[in-house]
Write a protein that holds these residues in place. Structure first.
Motif, PDB file in Angstrom:
ATOM      1  N   TYR A   1      -2.416   2.474   0.949  1.00  0.00           N
ATOM      2  CA  TYR A   1      -1.351   2.435   1.949  1.00  0.00           C
ATOM      3  C   TYR A   1      -1.677   1.441   3.058  1.00  0.00           C
ATOM      4  O   TYR A   1      -0.776   0.829   3.640  1.00  0.00           O
ATOM      5  CB  TYR A   1      -1.153   3.820   2.569  1.00  0.00           C
ATOM      6  CG  TYR A   1      -0.912   4.934   1.582  1.00  0.00           C
ATOM      7  CD1 TYR A   1       0.304   5.050   0.926  1.00  0.00           C
ATOM      8  CD2 TYR A   1      -1.901   5.880   1.307  1.00  0.00           C
ATOM      9  CE1 TYR A   1       0.540   6.078   0.026  1.00  0.00           C
ATOM     10  CE2 TYR A   1      -1.682   6.909   0.403  1.00  0.00           C
ATOM     11  CZ  TYR A   1      -0.461   6.999  -0.235  1.00  0.00           C
ATOM     12  OH  TYR A   1      -0.242   8.015  -1.129  1.00  0.00           O
ATOM     13  N   ILE A   2      -2.964   1.303   3.378  1.00  0.00           N
ATOM     14  CA  ILE A   2      -3.358   0.385   4.441  1.00  0.00           C
ATOM     15  C   ILE A   2      -2.970  -1.039   4.062  1.00  0.00           C
ATOM     16  O   ILE A   2      -2.393  -1.780   4.867  1.00  0.00           O
ATOM     17  CB  ILE A   2      -4.879   0.474   4.694  1.00  0.00           C
ATOM     18  CG1 ILE A   2      -5.283   1.916   5.070  1.00  0.00           C
ATOM     19  CG2 ILE A   2      -5.296  -0.496   5.772  1.00  0.00           C
ATOM     20  CD1 ILE A   2      -4.730   2.404   6.372  1.00  0.00           C
ATOM     21  N   ASP A   3      -3.275  -1.436   2.833  1.00  0.00           N
ATOM     22  CA  ASP A   3      -2.923  -2.774   2.375  1.00  0.00           C
ATOM     23  C   ASP A   3      -1.409  -2.973   2.391  1.00  0.00           C
ATOM     24  O   ASP A   3      -0.916  -4.025   2.802  1.00  0.00           O
ATOM     25  CB  ASP A   3      -3.449  -3.014   0.960  1.00  0.00           C
ATOM     26  CG  ASP A   3      -4.950  -3.249   0.944  1.00  0.00           C
ATOM     27  OD1 ASP A   3      -5.580  -3.106   2.011  1.00  0.00           O
ATOM     28  OD2 ASP A   3      -5.494  -3.571  -0.116  1.00  0.00           O
ATOM     29  N   SER A   4      -0.669  -1.972   1.932  1.00  0.00           N
ATOM     30  CA  SER A   4       0.795  -2.086   1.891  1.00  0.00           C
ATOM     31  C   SER A   4       1.368  -2.286   3.299  1.00  0.00           C
ATOM     32  O   SER A   4       2.277  -3.111   3.493  1.00  0.00           O
ATOM     33  CB  SER A   4       1.405  -0.837   1.259  1.00  0.00           C
ATOM     34  OG  SER A   4       0.947  -0.671  -0.072  1.00  0.00           O
ATOM     35  N   THR A   5       0.834  -1.541   4.259  1.00  0.00           N
ATOM     36  CA  THR A   5       1.310  -1.669   5.641  1.00  0.00           C
ATOM     37  C   THR A   5       1.002  -3.045   6.198  1.00  0.00           C
ATOM     38  O   THR A   5       1.838  -3.667   6.880  1.00  0.00           O
ATOM     39  CB  THR A   5       0.660  -0.592   6.525  1.00  0.00           C
ATOM     40  OG1 THR A   5       0.924   0.690   5.969  1.00  0.00           O
ATOM     41  CG2 THR A   5       1.221  -0.639   7.938  1.00  0.00           C
ATOM     42  N   ILE A   6      -0.196  -3.547   5.922  1.00  0.00           N
ATOM     43  CA  ILE A   6      -0.569  -4.881   6.398  1.00  0.00           C
ATOM     44  C   ILE A   6       0.333  -5.941   5.768  1.00  0.00           C
ATOM     45  O   ILE A   6       0.764  -6.895   6.442  1.00  0.00           O
ATOM     46  CB  ILE A   6      -2.045  -5.166   6.089  1.00  0.00           C
ATOM     47  CG1 ILE A   6      -2.943  -4.242   6.929  1.00  0.00           C
ATOM     48  CG2 ILE A   6      -2.398  -6.631   6.366  1.00  0.00           C
ATOM     49  CD1 ILE A   6      -4.420  -4.370   6.607  1.00  0.00           C
ATOM     50  N   ILE A   7       0.632  -5.797   4.479  1.00  0.00           N
ATOM     51  CA  ILE A   7       1.486  -6.779   3.797  1.00  0.00           C
ATOM     52  C   ILE A   7       2.893  -6.780   4.393  1.00  0.00           C
ATOM     53  O   ILE A   7       3.493  -7.841   4.624  1.00  0.00           O
ATOM     54  CB  ILE A   7       1.532  -6.477   2.284  1.00  0.00           C
ATOM     55  CG1 ILE A   7       0.173  -6.791   1.651  1.00  0.00           C
ATOM     56  CG2 ILE A   7       2.633  -7.293   1.602  1.00  0.00           C
ATOM     57  CD1 ILE A   7       0.046  -6.348   0.206  1.00  0.00           C
ATOM     58  N   ILE A   8       3.439  -5.575   4.658  1.00  0.00           N
ATOM     59  CA  ILE A   8       4.774  -5.500   5.275  1.00  0.00           C
ATOM     60  C   ILE A   8       4.768  -6.187   6.633  1.00  0.00           C
ATOM     61  O   ILE A   8       5.663  -6.993   6.957  1.00  0.00           O
ATOM     62  CB  ILE A   8       5.214  -4.034   5.418  1.00  0.00           C
ATOM     63  CG1 ILE A   8       5.469  -3.426   4.038  1.00  0.00           C
ATOM     64  CG2 ILE A   8       6.480  -3.920   6.273  1.00  0.00           C
ATOM     65  CD1 ILE A   8       5.725  -1.933   4.061  1.00  0.00           C
TER      66      ILE A   8
ATOM     67  N   THR B   1       7.283   1.445  11.899  1.00  0.00           N
ATOM     68  CA  THR B   1       7.659   2.616  11.103  1.00  0.00           C
ATOM     69  C   THR B   1       6.729   2.882   9.925  1.00  0.00           C
ATOM     70  O   THR B   1       6.246   4.015   9.756  1.00  0.00           O
ATOM     71  CB  THR B   1       9.114   2.480  10.622  1.00  0.00           C
ATOM     72  OG1 THR B   1       9.976   2.355  11.755  1.00  0.00           O
ATOM     73  CG2 THR B   1       9.523   3.698   9.808  1.00  0.00           C
ATOM     74  N   PRO B   2       6.423   1.892   9.075  1.00  0.00           N
ATOM     75  CA  PRO B   2       5.491   2.182   7.968  1.00  0.00           C
ATOM     76  C   PRO B   2       4.125   2.649   8.473  1.00  0.00           C
ATOM     77  O   PRO B   2       3.503   3.528   7.879  1.00  0.00           O
ATOM     78  CB  PRO B   2       5.383   0.833   7.234  1.00  0.00           C
ATOM     79  CG  PRO B   2       6.605   0.087   7.616  1.00  0.00           C
ATOM     80  CD  PRO B   2       6.906   0.499   9.019  1.00  0.00           C
ATOM     81  N   GLY B   3       3.674   2.058   9.585  1.00  0.00           N
ATOM     82  CA  GLY B   3       2.381   2.444  10.131  1.00  0.00           C
ATOM     83  C   GLY B   3       2.344   3.890  10.598  1.00  0.00           C
ATOM     84  O   GLY B   3       1.321   4.568  10.477  1.00  0.00           O
TER      85      GLY B   3
END
Length: 268
Positions: free
Chosen positions: A34-41, A98-100
């Motif tokens: 999830y951390i990677d996904s949030t950073i990518i967004i 929001t994702p964070g």
């Protein structure tokens, strides 16, 4: 014209550098993808805004360049423009936050079946405490920290007697089991960080912080201190060894000689 072209090349070069960049993240070894996904967004939102602003600036430089007979038009304010800028900025910030917030909610919510361990930082080494056969960690008190009792365990607490203590060595964990790591420091602020785990947290003197994660693959991973903690900061390293459950239990049985009850008498 040259300035506008340079700005366009900067925008195009930035996108191209990302697409062909040789620097990529290390493989994930925990549940925190999830951390990677949030950073990518966040990256794509800020990247799109960066490219849009640079290209808009290039357009303005070219469109409104000096020409003979052209005069600048002075407009002190535009409520319509200010409203649109406020709305677009607010939507962009909300899209990044929001994702964070969802990930943060998962980050601080520890599963009920997580195993408690303790990680203690001090200049300049890592020490670890694992629960013994009773599956529980004993009480600690910073006032009890001494050369003979570096983790400050209470000799009066029965739960502390079988705790396994590993000083300056490696932290071994079973694969596929959620772990809650209690973090303490006895001197200055440190930061426990394993890049492959995608989870890091400060160790603050006088308080107990925590992180949780689930190792998802076996292997050996480096522990780093991600907070400048003195002249030996760069040497404050350790390793996390993730093993199959059977191998971990066999190792833990062999570590009973490192239990607090066996180490304490020699310290008294």
């Amino acid at each position: 014209m040259a300035v506008a072209l340079i700005l366009v090349l900067i925008a195009a070069g930035s996108v191209a550098f990302h697409l062909v960049s040789p620097w990529w993240w290390t493989p994930i070894a925990s549940n925190w993808g999830y951390i990677d996904s949030t950073i990518i967004i966040t990256f794509w939102i800020t990247g799109a805004v960066f490219v849009a602003i640079v290209l808009f600036t290039a357009y303005c430089v070219y469109r409104f360049r000096h020409q003979p007979g052209r005069q600048a038009h002075y407009e002190p304010e535009s409520k319509r423009l200010e409203m649109w800028l406020t709305i677009v900025t607010g939507v962009g910030v909300a899209a990044m936050l929001t994702p964070g917030l969802f990930v943060w909610g998962q980050f601080i919510t520890v599963p009920e079946d997580a195993t408690d361990i303790e990680i203690l930082g001090q200049q300049w080494q890592w020490s670890f405490r694992l629960p013994g056969p009773d599956g529980q960690l004993g009480l600690t008190d910073t006032r009890l920290v001494s050369p003979d009792n570096p983790l400050g365990l209470s000799r009066e607490d029965p739960k502390a007697q079988d705790d396994v203590i590993v000083e300056g060595g490696e932290l071994r964990l079973p694969v596929g089991k959620p772990i809650k790591a209690l973090l303490r420091s006895v001197d200055v602020i440190h930061n426990f960080y394993v890049p492959e785990m995608r989870a890091k947290m400060d160790l603050v003197p006088g308080q107990v912080s925590y992180i949780w994660f689930t190792p998802t693959r076996t292997g050996t991973f480096e522990i780093l201190c991600a907070e400048l903690c003195g002249v030996g900061h760069s040497h404050m390293r350790g390793t996390v060894v993730v093993q199959e459950q059977s191998d971990y239990q066999a190792w833990l049985q062999d570590q009973q000689a490192r239990s607090f009850a066996r180490l304490a008498p020699a310290a008294q």
